[in-house]
Write an enzyme that holds these catalytic residues in place. Structure first.
Site, PDB file in Angstrom:
ATOM      1  N   HIS A 187      36.697  42.768  32.326  1.00 31.36           N
ATOM      2  CA  HIS A 187      37.978  42.143  32.663  1.00 31.36           C
ATOM      3  C   HIS A 187      39.132  42.988  32.112  1.00 31.36           C
ATOM      4  O   HIS A 187      40.076  43.326  32.843  1.00 31.36           O
ATOM      5  CB  HIS A 187      38.004  40.729  32.079  1.00 31.36           C
ATOM      6  N   GLU A 188      39.050  43.335  30.832  1.00 26.75           N
ATOM      7  CA  GLU A 188      40.118  44.114  30.217  1.00 26.75           C
ATOM      8  C   GLU A 188      40.144  45.550  30.753  1.00 26.75           C
ATOM      9  O   GLU A 188      41.220  46.146  30.898  1.00 26.75           O
ATOM     10  CB  GLU A 188      39.962  44.113  28.695  1.00 26.75           C
ATOM     11  N   HIS A 214      42.198  45.603  33.929  1.00 28.90           N
ATOM     12  CA  HIS A 214      43.631  45.748  33.657  1.00 28.90           C
ATOM     13  C   HIS A 214      43.978  47.197  33.340  1.00 28.90           C
ATOM     14  O   HIS A 214      44.957  47.756  33.849  1.00 28.90           O
ATOM     15  CB  HIS A 214      44.035  44.887  32.453  1.00 28.90           C
TER      16      HIS A 214
END
Length: 253
Positions: A56-57, A60
């Site tokens: 998820h990170e 980004h």
């Protein structure tokens, strides 16, 4: 841009959990008390969720890097090292504890993006969306894998619950609430007054949401219902995820 040993170690724990779940005794389904099956599901889901949080990170970070923020590489965000995503206790340990207690996958780590370096407002929007979309993508991929696993197989149940958690993580993060990715996606297009309001309430708005999720069953039930609908569209089995969840929370039975 290469996977760190930490990320590979987390994947190894998840694979070990999958092996134990696959070869444990899940034949009695909801009545199963086989330690191997239970330990396998717990390891698979917990380590798999931490791995997905890392992805998820990373989502980004990679979009921000390609969108103009060169500092991302210097901060080590492209190495899939969960330790680089802010404080390990606040970002990883506490969300994992909340997951174990309440079954709600709260947002964890965060990457610091230099929004001023991003080329366009659309880039900023996609930076925010990349995280939750990665969870949705992982959930869809897990559902595809589950479709290849025989029914009434321990691995089937563990992967199903992990896939459902991905959908729930996507739903929570996509909400247009200050402090969450959904707000970050629309923030570049808001008025200065709206952005200022969001900045003021950012530290508290997610806490209010989490209090509602943990304190009011109707709110958590609504989240679960919507997640199950999306999960079903992806091909997931609500029955299988329920069995996996039952094993994951074995101490409550």
């Amino acid at each position: 841009m290469r996977p760190s040993p930490v990320f590979l170690g987390i994947l190894a724990v998840a694979i070990l959990g999958g092996f134990l779940a696959a070869y444990g005794d899940s034949s009695s389904l909801l009545g199963s008390k086989d330690p191997m099956f239970i330990a396998g599901v717990v390891l698979l889901v917990a380590a798999g969720w931490i791995a997905s949080l890392t992805l998820h990170e990373f989502g980004h970070a990679i979009v921000a890097y390609r969108g103009g923020d060169g500092s991302i590489a210097e901060k080590g965000y492209l190495d899939l090292d969960v330790r680089k995503y802010t404080d390990p206790v606040l970002s990883i340990l506490l969300p994992l504890i909340f997951l174990l207690i309440g079954g709600i996958p709260l947002p964890g780590g965060a990457v610091w993006i230099n929004r001023g370096a991003l080329r366009t407002r659309a880039t900023s929007m996609w930076v925010s969306l990349a995280g939750p979309l990665s969870n949705l993508g992982v959930g869809a991929a897990l559902c595809l894998v589950v479709a290849l696993v025989p029914m009434a197989h321990g691995l089937f149940y563990g992967l199903s619950y992990l896939a459902l958690l991905q959908v729930m993580t996507f739903l929570i993060n996509i909400l247009p609430i200050p402090g969450l990715d959904g707000w970050g996606a629309i923030e570049p297009y808001l008025s200065p007054q709206a952005r200022a309001f969001g900045a003021r309430v950012r530290p508290w708005a997610p806490l209010v949401l989490f209090a509602l999720l943990f304190g009011f069953r109707a709110v958590s039930n609504l989240l679960r219902h919507v997640a199950n609908v999306i999960f079903g569209v992806l091909g997931g089995s609500e029955t299988a995820s329920g069995i996996g969840e039952y094993a994951f929370f074995f101490w409550q039975h």
